[in-house]
Design an enzyme around this catalytic site. Structure first.
Site, PDB file in Angstrom:
ATOM      1  N   GLN A   1     -35.113  25.165 -17.418  1.00  0.00           N
ATOM      2  CA  GLN A   1     -36.099  25.912 -18.215  1.00  0.00           C
ATOM      3  C   GLN A   1     -37.019  24.982 -18.996  1.00  0.00           C
ATOM      4  OE1 GLN A   1     -32.821  26.527 -18.100  1.00  0.00           O
ATOM      5  NE2 GLN A   1     -32.304  28.636 -18.583  1.00  0.00           N
TER       6      GLN A   1
ATOM      7  N   ARG B   1     -26.838  41.011 -18.765  1.00  0.00           N
ATOM      8  CA  ARG B   1     -26.495  39.674 -19.265  1.00  0.00           C
ATOM      9  C   ARG B   1     -25.749  39.860 -20.586  1.00  0.00           C
ATOM     10  NH1 ARG B   1     -30.639  34.888 -18.955  1.00  0.00           N
ATOM     11  NH2 ARG B   1     -28.692  33.730 -18.789  1.00  0.00           N
TER      12      ARG B   1
ATOM     13  N   ASP C   1     -29.759  32.828 -28.719  1.00  0.00           N
ATOM     14  CA  ASP C   1     -29.510  34.085 -28.006  1.00  0.00           C
ATOM     15  C   ASP C   1     -28.691  35.068 -28.834  1.00  0.00           C
ATOM     16  OD1 ASP C   1     -29.982  31.928 -25.796  1.00  0.00           O
ATOM     17  OD2 ASP C   1     -30.461  33.893 -24.974  1.00  0.00           O
TER      18      ASP C   1
ATOM     19  N   ARG D   1     -36.203  35.879 -18.276  1.00  0.00           N
ATOM     20  CA  ARG D   1     -35.105  35.370 -19.085  1.00  0.00           C
ATOM     21  C   ARG D   1     -35.634  34.947 -20.443  1.00  0.00           C
ATOM     22  NH1 ARG D   1     -37.428  31.404 -20.204  1.00  0.00           N
ATOM     23  NH2 ARG D   1     -35.592  30.758 -21.336  1.00  0.00           N
ATOM     24  N   GLY D   2     -34.644  34.508 -21.303  1.00  0.00           N
ATOM     25  CA  GLY D   2     -34.993  34.206 -22.693  1.00  0.00           C
ATOM     26  C   GLY D   2     -34.647  35.444 -23.510  1.00  0.00           C
TER      27      GLY D   2
ATOM     28  N   ASN E   1     -26.632  29.398 -27.941  1.00  0.00           N
ATOM     29  CA  ASN E   1     -27.917  29.077 -27.311  1.00  0.00           C
ATOM     30  C   ASN E   1     -27.604  28.348 -26.006  1.00  0.00           C
ATOM     31  OD1 ASN E   1     -30.823  29.194 -27.422  1.00  0.00           O
ATOM     32  ND2 ASN E   1     -30.796  26.976 -27.676  1.00  0.00           N
ATOM     33  N   LYS E   2     -28.621  28.034 -25.251  1.00  0.00           N
ATOM     34  CA  LYS E   2     -28.439  27.432 -23.928  1.00  0.00           C
ATOM     35  C   LYS E   2     -27.460  26.264 -23.963  1.00  0.00           C
ATOM     36  CE  LYS E   2     -29.755  28.569 -20.854  1.00  0.00           C
ATOM     37  NZ  LYS E   2     -28.945  29.520 -20.069  1.00  0.00           N
TER      38      LYS E   2
HETATM   39  C1  RUB Z   1     -32.460  31.068 -22.717  1.00  0.00           C
HETATM   40  C2  RUB Z   1     -32.073  30.282 -23.884  1.00  0.00           C
HETATM   41  C3  RUB Z   1     -33.106  30.129 -24.896  1.00  0.00           C
HETATM   42  C4  RUB Z   1     -32.869  31.266 -25.845  1.00  0.00           C
HETATM   43  C5  RUB Z   1     -33.569  31.138 -27.114  1.00  0.00           C
HETATM   44  O1  RUB Z   1     -31.402  31.221 -21.836  1.00  0.00           O
HETATM   45  O2  RUB Z   1     -30.968  29.849 -24.071  1.00  0.00           O
HETATM   46  O3  RUB Z   1     -32.974  28.900 -25.550  1.00  0.00           O
HETATM   47  O4  RUB Z   1     -33.131  32.492 -25.211  1.00  0.00           O
HETATM   48  O5  RUB Z   1     -34.917  31.386 -27.018  1.00  0.00           O
HETATM   49  P1  RUB Z   1     -31.696  31.835 -20.413  1.00  0.00           P
HETATM   50  P2  RUB Z   1     -35.506  32.609 -27.848  1.00  0.00           P
HETATM   51  O6  RUB Z   1     -32.767  31.037 -19.799  1.00  0.00           O
HETATM   52  O7  RUB Z   1     -30.373  31.697 -19.715  1.00  0.00           O
HETATM   53  O8  RUB Z   1     -32.073  33.275 -20.623  1.00  0.00           O
HETATM   54  O9  RUB Z   1     -34.815  32.587 -29.170  1.00  0.00           O
HETATM   55  O10 RUB Z   1     -36.948  32.286 -27.949  1.00  0.00           O
HETATM   56  O11 RUB Z   1     -35.225  33.829 -27.074  1.00  0.00           O
END
Ligand code: RUB
Length: 355
Positions: free
Chosen positions: A202, A98, A243, A60-61, A253-254
């Site tokens: 997370q 997703r 995201d 994820r991320g 974002n989260k």
């Molecule tokens: C992950 C999340 C992270 C973002 C941003 O959500 O919200 O804060 O991906 O991080 P999940 P980045 O765990 O539901 O995938 O910009 O480094 O991707």
């Protein structure tokens, strides 16, 4: 050794912690549901297995799932002996795993559009393109990290939410932690407040683990403590990942990010989003058009498979929320730090030099 394996080997030698990689002819990933207690490596043998790993959040991320797009198309090319139709279908399947993070969709579209021919020719072009994308994502992390670190002062106490780091990115520090890691490597004395991030944790499980590995001092707080910490003067800056950024600068974002941004504004604390041009979606004019993934409410009513609420209780799990551009002090990208008015500045800086 394949080109994609050489890329992995070189970066492993540099000590990078990649969330997904190709080694000895096999696609492998770290099962992030097991962190921080185990670094279980899973072998991914099919595109459908990769899709399940993404939707179940084993990986994820936004950056990391973008990279899954590149690896997934390469895997599809290999397994179908370079059949263009089947490769395209694999891309369509992966894009639907997703809905909120845009990197996955953009990466799949980019690589599928540029996949040429069929058979060995298609496999080779997909591999070259995939390696190019992986290198670019990693370069973005170093570049945005260095622009973002210019905003960080010696002694800053920085709050972050969720996990925007190496396991959620290309291997250096994702987005928010690339800024934090670079500032730390520059010798700045910083302290991080990492929000736990209910319900998937997370922040507690993965951000705290990476900060520990990087040797960066940190304190874990639960999400509902951010207002208290800000009002008591514990926090100087907020840095989060993203995201998807709409063309007007609103960002997804989260879930919980929006309430931190509101609290930050109330206390005059700068709120920065670290991202890359690949996460900016000029096809989405404003945050209200971003699809927010609604996950299974059982992820709220249960923890580690055990119920934490009365049986049958109704629950809700929006996985992301939208932070309006008016609450964002600056958007840190690999091209520099972009400030309001975002509608014009994002296009000026990013679209002109589109990747
Ligand atoms: C992950 C999340 C992270 C973002 C941003 O959500 O919200 O804060 O991906 O991080 P999940 P980045 O765990 O539901 O995938 O910009 O480094 O991707």
């Amino acid at each position: 050794m394949r080109l994609i394996e050489q890329f992995v080997q070189e970066n492993k030698e540099k000590g990078l912690a990649m969330p997904i990689w190709f080694e000895n002819g096999t696609l492998k990933l770290i099962d992030q549901t097991k962190l921080p207690f185990k670094e279980d490596v899973c072998q991914i043998t099919s595109v459908s297995q990769l899709g399940k790993a993404i939707s179940s959040m084993m990986i994820r991320g936004s950056g990391a799932i973008g990279i899954c797009g590149a690896y997934g198309i390469f895997l599809a090319a290999l397994q179908t002996n370079g059949n263009p139709q089947e490769v395209k279908e694999a891309g369509d399947f992966l894009k639907n795993t997703r809905p909120t993070a845009v990197n996955l969709m953009k990466t799949v579209d980019e690589i599928v559009e540029q996949a040429k021919g069929s058979g060995e020719e298609l496999i080779t072009t997909v591999e070259e393109k995939a390696v190019g994308i992986l290198k670019r994502q990693l370069d973005f992390e170093y570049q945005l990290g260095s622009y973002g670190a210019e905003l960080i002062n010696d002694g800053d106490r920085i709050m972050t939410h969720c996990h925007s780091g190496a396991f959620g990115g290309a291997g250096y520090g994702g987005r928010a932690l690339s800024v934090i890691r670079t500032a730390h490597e520059q010798g700045k004395n910083i302290h991080i407040y990492t929000c736990e991030t209910r319900p998937y944790l997370q922040g507690a499980r993965i951000t705290a683990l990476e900060l520990k590995k990087f040797g960066i001092p940190h304190t874990l707080i639960t999400d509902n403590m951010s207002g208290f910490c800000m009002s008591e003067g514990y926090i100087d800056k907020v840095v989060v990942g993203s995201d998807r950024v709409a063309s007007n600068g609103d960002l997804a974002n989260k879930v919980g990010t929006y309430m931190h941004a509101l609290a930050a504004q109330n206390h005059d604390i700068p709120f920065y989003a670290a991202t890359s041009s690949h996460t900016i979606d000029f096809n989405t004019p404003a945050g209200r058009y971003i699809e927010v993934e609604m996950r299974n409410p059982s992820e709220v009513t249960h923890f580690n498979g055990k119920p934490i609420a009365p049986e049958g209780v109704q629950a809700l799990y929006p996985s992301f929320d939208i932070t309006p551009n008016s609450l964002i002090t600056g958007i840190i990208t690999e091209k520099g730090v972009i400030t309001a008015p975002y509608e014009t500045h994002l296009r000026k800086v990013i679209e002109k030099s589109a990747v």
